[in-house]
Enzyme design. Structure first.
Site, PDB file in Angstrom:
ATOM      1  N   GLY A   1      -0.259   4.380   0.135  1.00  0.00           N
ATOM      2  CA  GLY A   1      -1.000   5.528   0.643  1.00  0.00           C
ATOM      3  C   GLY A   1      -0.235   6.232   1.748  1.00  0.00           C
ATOM      4  O   GLY A   1       0.994   6.116   1.851  1.00  0.00           O
TER       5      GLY A   1
ATOM      6  N   GLU B   1     -18.361  18.230   1.231  1.00  0.00           N
ATOM      7  CA  GLU B   1     -17.518  18.903   0.239  1.00  0.00           C
ATOM      8  C   GLU B   1     -18.073  18.730  -1.175  1.00  0.00           C
ATOM      9  O   GLU B   1     -18.088  19.684  -1.963  1.00  0.00           O
ATOM     10  CB  GLU B   1     -16.088  18.361   0.349  1.00  0.00           C
ATOM     11  CG  GLU B   1     -15.398  18.801   1.635  1.00  0.00           C
ATOM     12  CD  GLU B   1     -14.165  17.996   1.982  1.00  0.00           C
ATOM     13  OE1 GLU B   1     -13.438  18.399   2.910  1.00  0.00           O
ATOM     14  OE2 GLU B   1     -13.921  16.957   1.338  1.00  0.00           O
TER      15      GLU B   1
ATOM     16  N   GLY C   1       0.822  -1.205   0.000  1.00  0.00           N
ATOM     17  CA  GLY C   1       0.000   0.000   0.000  1.00  0.00           C
ATOM     18  C   GLY C   1       0.852   1.249   0.000  1.00  0.00           C
ATOM     19  O   GLY C   1       1.647   1.476   0.917  1.00  0.00           O
TER      20      GLY C   1
END
Length: 423
Positions: A14, A175, A12
């Site tokens: 991220g 948002e 990963g």
């Protein structure tokens, strides 16, 4: 000559994974970073790609470019298919076939995906937002809705194309709803001949009693008022019961809507199932205080895939700052293991909570300091610019935001891909 340094495999790229790799830069280890994509994504701004404010490269950067000067890391673009925790190996599914990778230490940081609470068929009609592919698909869907409305002659069908349902009142939903309302009322003004985009109906739907439930109640109420000033209809306290291609059922009322976005729930990456340990109801791996898997002291889990209670009894939140801190802690723990010393348990430091609502509208919770409106908006802008990776990304985003501020225009309103763009 064989490399005898301990092998650290990180799955990963991220926030948790990348921050762990960086923190091991000078450690006497060799690192393999595995990710099914070739880039690191600044996920907090993903909604701006979906709403045409930014382009994909503005909030992402190739992992190889980021780590090009870190000589102890190899980047592999592959998918992990299985993990043998006892044998300390994992299987990679690459374009060229399968490959077995042995490790001394393993960090799983593969994040989360969408959760539809058992209603998986809703996914076809209400896409979520977790990846760049999701954002580009959603951008096409949002922009095409106005195009379809422009060519529609039936009033009811036109209204359905101009009806947008955002399901989930967390930061992503807020948002998206605020930005979409601004697009309809400002960005598209004067561009169509048969429709008035400002008549678009943007509804934010939260099953709970208030939006932004992780914020203090007073800020949550201010966020609601700011959304309503932008033209967003805020619905709380009533869950969506069904979603189809033609709309959604809110309580007992069916609302025609051709564009529905899912921002209501997340589920952990399915990779946690490969460990063969009990998971929580969201598929996350309950970890020890040092972020290791129970019974497997050389396997760590961090970010949205892990669940760990803080001293106050609340779980560590699934936000970017927590993932970064977890990644750094794992690197610190590995360094300590190599030296044969112990390490203190992971402790999450909460620096605050931010959410933008629209132009000059945001809420900020810094604990002792809480504020909203234009001051919060400027604070949100500066914070996100600061945390973006790379000078180029910061410069391009700042330029695009500046243009959008003065002109209301959005830089990436190009409809790409998909057979649905044809007449």
């Amino acid at each position: 000559m064989d490399d005898t340094r301990p092998h650290v495999v990180i799955v990963g790229g991220g926030f948790a994974g990348l921050w762990a790799v960086r923190a091991l830069k000078s450690a006497p280890v060799r690192i393999t970073l595995v990710d099914r994509g070739n880039h690191h994504l600044f996920q907090p701004l993903l909604y701006q790609v979906a709403t045409a404010g930014l382009s994909a490269p503005d909030i992402a950067a190739p992992l190889r470019q980021i780590l090009r000067r870190q000589k102890n890391v190899v980047v592999r673009m592959a998918t992990v298919s299985t993990i043998d925790a006892d044998a300390k190996t994992l299987e990679l599914d690459c374009d060229g076939g399968n490959e077995t990778l042995a490790f001394d230490y393993l960090l799983l940081a593969t994040g989360a995906t969408h959760a539809y609470f058992g209603n998986e068929r809703w996914a076809a009609h209400a896409p979520g937002l977790k990846t760049l592919d999701d954002a580009l698909d959603l951008r096409r869907k949002l922009l095409l809705a106005f195009e379809r409305a422009e060519s529609e002659t039936d009033p009811d069908a036109r209204d359905a194309w101009l009806s947008f349902g955002i399901i989930g009142g967390g930061p992503t939903g807020v948002e998206l709803a605020g930005t979409l309302a601004e697009i309809a009322r400002h960005t598209l003004q004067g561009e169509f001949r048969n429709i008035d985009p400002s008549r678009a109906r943007v509804r934010l739907i939260e099953a709970g009693p208030r939006v932004l439930a992780s914020f203090p109640e007073d800020l949550s109420e201010k966020a609601r008022k700011q959304l309503e000033r932008l033209g967003v209809e805020v619905s709380t306290g009533t869950p969506v019961k069904d979603i189809t291609a033609d709309g959604y059922r809110l309580g007992e009322t069916f609302v025609p809507a051709k564009t529905i976005v899912w921002a209501a729930g997340v589920s952990a990456s399915p990779l946690g199932e490969c460990l063969g340990v009990p998971l929580d109801k969201a598929g996350r791996v309950p970890v020890e205080p040092d972020l290791t898997v129970p019974g497997h002291p050389d396997i760590f889990v961090a970010g949205d895939l892990a669940t760990l209670k803080q001293a106050n009894g609340k779980p560590v939140p699934g936000v970017a700052p927590a993932a970064k801190q977890m990644g750094k802690h794992v690197a610190k723990a590995i360094r300590a293991r190599l030296k044969g010393v112990g390490i203190a348990p992971f402790r999450y430091r909460d620096f605050g909570n931010l959410a933008t609502i629209g132009r000059m509208a945001a809420v900020v919770d810094l604990g002792a300091w809480k504020f909203s409106g234009i001051v919060a908006w400027w604070f949100w802008l500066l914070a996100h610019l600061f945390f973006l990776i790379g000078f180029r990304n910061r410069s391009v985003v700042l330029l695009n935001w500046s243009v959008a501020y003065w002109t209301h225009q959005r830089a990436a309103r190009i409809i790409l891909g998909g057979d649905d763009t044809r007449c």
